[in-house]
Design a protein around this motif. Structure first.
Motif, short mmCIF file in Angstrom:
data_model
loop_
_atom_site.label_atom_id
_atom_site.label_comp_id
_atom_site.label_asym_id
_atom_site.label_seq_id
_atom_site.Cartn_x
_atom_site.Cartn_y
_atom_site.Cartn_z
N LEU A 104 -37.66 29.09 -20.40
CA LEU A 104 -38.80 28.88 -21.30
C LEU A 104 -38.83 29.94 -22.40
N ARG A 105 -38.46 31.16 -22.06
CA ARG A 105 -38.41 32.21 -23.08
C ARG A 105 -37.21 32.02 -23.99
N GLN A 144 -38.24 29.68 -26.52
CA GLN A 144 -39.16 30.29 -27.47
C GLN A 144 -38.43 31.15 -28.49
N TRP A 198 -43.87 25.73 -16.50
CA TRP A 198 -44.35 25.25 -17.79
C TRP A 198 -45.85 25.00 -17.75
N THR A 220 -47.75 28.09 -18.22
CA THR A 220 -47.55 28.79 -19.50
C THR A 220 -48.74 28.52 -20.42
N HIS A 236 -47.00 29.32 -26.13
CA HIS A 236 -45.56 29.18 -26.38
C HIS A 236 -45.38 28.77 -27.83
N ARG A 288 -44.78 24.91 -28.22
CA ARG A 288 -45.57 24.15 -27.24
C ARG A 288 -45.50 22.65 -27.51
#
Length: 286
Positions: free
Chosen positions: A120-121, A124, A154, A157, A160, A163
């Motif tokens: 996820l990072r 990003q 997710w 989170t 983001h 997103r």
């Protein structure tokens, strides 16, 4: 090795300095000594990065995924995360990210964030939406992360950078919303003013009863929308037989990865339109 580890083995400061001065060992940071030469391997660079940056540093993003075994990907920059407020030192080739919460980490060597956090990072910090989606898909397809764990991460989170993109992409790559891909395809056809296709048509083939995702029956054009599971284990073999069966029935089969509708909808729909026109469709003006 770290200097403190060498001292822990009984060497003194002067002994370490003598080895470095003689050129047998090499100083590659304030805390790191190379015993094997001045040029570091990728793994050694990861160790040096987390040792040199600061207390509690861990590999993160793409670097964490590469350390976990991500293949067919290259990244020049090493991504390292530390807790916000940590005193850090810059290092060439290392990008430091200050996190309010590092997320789940693994006691690996070198230490790194868990794959569901790292991917996820990585999405990003990616330079483009296409790169973000590619990393997301590759991580799931190479089984570096369990889809259920990624979905949970997710949902937890709060913020983001991408997103809106990942709201659709995460369920798709985890294959938790195959029907969503078919609905998206139908909407895309309407926007492009293509004929209305039928969906989930049943056919009896050499494999038995199969369901065709999308079929423009009047023109003999068949479209398969493939999620992540279509590219693992023996699924490509089954898909190839299904395509061959449709070809023998004089149908033209096109394959669209579900993720492709997010990455390159225009390109794939242009191919569908071209196939329909080759098969006699005379709809809207070209």
């Amino acid at each position: 090795m770290r200097r403190e580890d060498l001292y822990g083995l009984g060497l003194t400061y002067d002994q370490v300095r003598a080895e470095v001065t003689a050129g047998r060992w090499h100083r590659v940071g304030r805390r790191t000594i190379s015993l094997a030469g001045p040029t570091l391997s990728q793994e050694a660079e990861w160790f040096a990065a987390v040792w040199e940056v600061g207390a509690g540093a861990v590999l993160d993003g793409v670097s964490s995924l590469l350390a976990a075994g991500l293949s067919s990907w290259e990244e020049k920059v090493i991504h390292v995360s530390v807790c916000k407020g940590t005193r850090t030192r810059t290092r060439t080739g290392v990008r430091i990210h200050h996190q309010r919460d590092r997320g789940r980490t693994l006691p690996s060597s070198p230490p790194r964030t868990a794959p569901e956090v790292a991917v996820l990072r990585a999405a990003q910090w990616a330079v483009s939406d296409r790169q973000a989606l590619t990393l997301l898909a590759m991580t799931v397809q190479q089984r570096l992360v369990l889809p259920a764990r990624l979905l949970d991460a997710w949902e937890a989170t709060e913020r983001h950078r991408r997103r809106r993109l990942l709201l659709d992409a995460v369920p798709l790559v985890c294959d938790g919303a195959q029907a969503l891909g078919e609905l998206d395809f139908a909407r895309a056809c309407r926007r492009r003013q293509l004929p209305e296709p039928s969906r989930q048509e049943v056919r009896h083939t050499s494999q038995g009863k199969v369901y065709l995702d999308v079929l423009f029956e009047d023109y003999g054009v068949h479209v398969e929308l493939n999620g992540a599971h279509h590219y693992s284990k023996l699924a490509p073999v089954d898909d190839a037989r299904r395509r061959d069966d449709r070809t023998l029935e004089k149908e033209l089969t096109l394959e669209i990865p579900v993720l492709g509708l997010l990455v390159d909808e225009e390109g794939f729909l242009a191919q569908v339109e071209r196939a329909l026109r080759q098969r006699g469709w005379r709809g809207r003006a070209a």
